[in-house]
Structure formats: structure tokens, C-alpha cells
Design a protein around this motif. Structure first.
Motif, PDB file in Angstrom:
ATOM      1  N   VAL A   1       0.857  -1.187   0.000  1.00  0.00           N
ATOM      2  CA  VAL A   1       0.000   0.000   0.000  1.00  0.00           C
ATOM      3  C   VAL A   1       0.894   1.238   0.000  1.00  0.00           C
ATOM      4  N   ARG A   2       0.580   2.161  -0.887  1.00  0.00           N
ATOM      5  CA  ARG A   2       1.334   3.413  -0.929  1.00  0.00           C
ATOM      6  C   ARG A   2       0.402   4.565  -0.553  1.00  0.00           C
ATOM      7  N   ILE A   3       0.970   5.563   0.081  1.00  0.00           N
ATOM      8  CA  ILE A   3       0.165   6.711   0.496  1.00  0.00           C
ATOM      9  C   ILE A   3       0.848   7.993   0.021  1.00  0.00           C
ATOM     10  N   PHE A   4       0.038   8.876  -0.514  1.00  0.00           N
ATOM     11  CA  PHE A   4       0.495  10.161  -1.033  1.00  0.00           C
ATOM     12  C   PHE A   4      -0.301  11.217  -0.264  1.00  0.00           C
ATOM     13  N   HIS A   5       0.387  12.003   0.578  1.00  0.00           N
ATOM     14  CA  HIS A   5      -0.410  12.744   1.555  1.00  0.00           C
ATOM     15  C   HIS A   5       0.237  14.038   2.009  1.00  0.00           C
TER      16      HIS A   5
ATOM     17  N   ILE B   1      -6.231   1.218   5.473  1.00  0.00           N
ATOM     18  CA  ILE B   1      -5.189   0.319   4.975  1.00  0.00           C
ATOM     19  C   ILE B   1      -5.721  -1.107   4.864  1.00  0.00           C
ATOM     20  N   THR B   2      -6.460  -1.539   5.903  1.00  0.00           N
ATOM     21  CA  THR B   2      -7.057  -2.867   5.880  1.00  0.00           C
ATOM     22  C   THR B   2      -8.075  -2.964   4.759  1.00  0.00           C
ATOM     23  N   TYR B   3      -8.913  -1.946   4.615  1.00  0.00           N
ATOM     24  CA  TYR B   3      -9.963  -1.963   3.599  1.00  0.00           C
ATOM     25  C   TYR B   3      -9.392  -2.088   2.182  1.00  0.00           C
ATOM     26  N   ILE B   4      -8.399  -1.263   1.854  1.00  0.00           N
ATOM     27  CA  ILE B   4      -7.916  -1.236   0.475  1.00  0.00           C
ATOM     28  C   ILE B   4      -7.223  -2.544   0.087  1.00  0.00           C
ATOM     29  N   GLN B   5      -6.753  -3.290   1.101  1.00  0.00           N
ATOM     30  CA  GLN B   5      -6.115  -4.577   0.810  1.00  0.00           C
ATOM     31  C   GLN B   5      -7.112  -5.726   0.774  1.00  0.00           C
TER      32      GLN B   5
ATOM     33  N   LYS C   1      -6.152  -0.574  -7.073  1.00  0.00           N
ATOM     34  CA  LYS C   1      -7.152   0.141  -6.279  1.00  0.00           C
ATOM     35  C   LYS C   1      -6.623   1.507  -5.842  1.00  0.00           C
ATOM     36  N   GLN C   2      -7.548   2.434  -5.683  1.00  0.00           N
ATOM     37  CA  GLN C   2      -7.185   3.766  -5.209  1.00  0.00           C
ATOM     38  C   GLN C   2      -8.329   4.322  -4.371  1.00  0.00           C
TER      39      GLN C   2
END
Length: 241
Positions: A182-186, A235-239, A206-207
Motif C-alpha cells: 500500500v502506498r500513500i500520497f499525503h 489500509i485494511t480496507y484497500i487490501q 485500487k485507489q
């Protein structure tokens, strides 16, 4: 709060205008890149940073010894990666506060208004605040995250790269392992009693987008903790499948 996923949206007080804190640097970043594309703001131009230009708060420029110039692109990086207020003010002066506000108006982001530079305590005493809303920040995240006619895909990739290097990871990214897929841009923002974060999460194909704006914390640490717990759920949801 506004969260947008492939499965739907969650909105709670999304249109409430709040103090923007350093989330105001997202519209500044986007407008700067628009001006780079139009050859108005020059990414490789070297800018001397004099003592009178330096301000306190977050950032590192005012604490460096023997470093007195940066390229405009460096300033954009510093403005986001370590939320440098000196860098943000120099960029804002260069691109123009009215240009940033015009961009917000063009995007129908009526709650997003910049009225002062960062750390301008005199302006603050006069009631001048930079403001935005979770819904407006969601609009900015989506034009960064999706194809649009405002900027090229190459520009969007550069913005993503800067956001990916964010050094403040104590909110939505707190539970994200360094080696995660998972990558995060923030970008986060905070004031006394105020904790915000705007983020794009990516996992494979997914995004999702998340904007949390919160106020009236007696202890900012409590705000960070709650936002971190939300980040853990995202994080859990997107995976998940």
C-alpha cells in the motif's frame, strides 16, 4: 471528513469551512505546477533565501547553516515533504495568492480561500485565515489522482512523487509498514487543537481518497491517534477483496 472509494463515499461535515493549516499548501502546489506548464513559474530557477524571508513553524530552511538558495522545485518539495513554511511563502509570493484563489474558484471550491502567508501572526490577529473544507480538499485530491484537462499526466506524476516523500507519518500513515504494498500520497496540517490530513491510498489497481479535518482537540495527540486509527482501517480496507 470525506472518504471516496470504489464502493462509495462517506461524508461527514464535508462542506464545513475550517482553518486550512498546512492543507493550504496543496492548492499552492497544484497552481505552481500549472504555472510551470505555462512557463510562468520556472522549476529550475534558483531563488536566494534572505534572512527577512525566513519564518518559524514547521520546516528546516530557517534552521540550516550556510545554505541560502534553492531551486523553485526544491522549494515545492520542502513545502510538502517537511511542510516548510518559508518555502511555502516564497512559492506563494511567486505564483500569487490571487492565482491560487482563482484556481479554487474555477474548481468550485468555494470554501478554499487563502488570505495570508504562513506564520503571519499580524494577519492572524486581524482575523485573516486560510480556509478550506474536506469536500474541497477531496476535489484537489481527485484532480491529482485522475486524468483531467488542468495538468498533464507527467505533471500529476511529479506531484504524486512529491506527496509520496512526506516525512510526517503520524496520522493516516502511522500503521503503514515501510515495506507495505500500500502506498500513500499525503499532506497533513495542524494548529493548536487542530489536526488534518488529506491522502490518496494506492494498492495494486485500487485507489481511495481520504480527507480528515478535525478541530477543538484539548490535546493534539488525541487527534493524531484517532486519525491514525482511521488510517489503519483504510489500509485494511484497500487490501481486502
Amino acid at each position: 471528513m470525506c472518504i471516496t472509494t470504489e464502493d462509495g463515499e462517506i461524508k461527514f461535515n464535508g462542506n464545513v469551512q475550517r482553518k486550512a493549516a498546512s492543507l493550504a499548501k496543496i492548492p499552492i502546489l497544484f497552481e505552481a505546477f500549472r504555472q510551470i506548464e505555462r512557463n510562468i513559474f520556472h522549476a529550475n530557477q534558483t531563488v536566494p533565501v534572505e534572512d527577512h524571508m525566513m519564518v518559524g513553524g514547521s520546516g528546516i530552511i530557517s534552521n540550516l547553516t550556510g545554505v541560502n538558495s534553492f531551486t523553485n522545485f526544491n522549494l515545492l518539495e520542502l513545502m510538502i515533504i517537511v511542510s516548510d513554511n518559508t518555502a511555502a511563502n516564497i512559492v506563494l509570493d511567486a505564483v500569487g495568492i490571487e492565482s491560487v484563489n482563482d484556481l479554487s474558484e474555477t474548481l468550485n471550491c468555494g470554501s478554499t480561500i487563502l488570505r495570508r502567508s504562513f506564520m503571519d501572526t499580524q494577519a492572524q490577529l486581524q482575523g485573516k485565515e486560510n480556509c478550506t473544507s474536506a469536500a474541497d480538499m477531496m476535489t484537489f485530491l481527485k484532480i491529482i489522482g485522475e486524468d483531467n484537462t488542468l495538468v498533464t499526466d507527467e505533471t500529476r506524476a511529479k506531484i504524486f512523487e512529491i506527496l509520496s516523500k512526506q516525512q510526517f507519518r503520524d496520522k493516516l500513515a502511522f500503521y503503514l509498514p515501510e515495506d507495505s504494498e500500500v502506498r500513500i500520497f499525503h499532506k497533513s496540517g495542524e494548529l493548536a487543537g487542530t489536526e488534518h490530513e488529506a491522502a490518496i491510498f494506492k494498492f495494486r489497481d485500487k485507489q481511495l481518497y481520504a480527507v480528515v479535518m478535525s478541530e477543538e482537540w484539548e490535546n493534539n495527540g488525541d487527534g493524531k491517534r484517532i486519525i491514525a486509527e482511521l488510517g489503519k482501517l483504510l489500509i485494511t480496507y484497500i487490501q481486502s477483496n
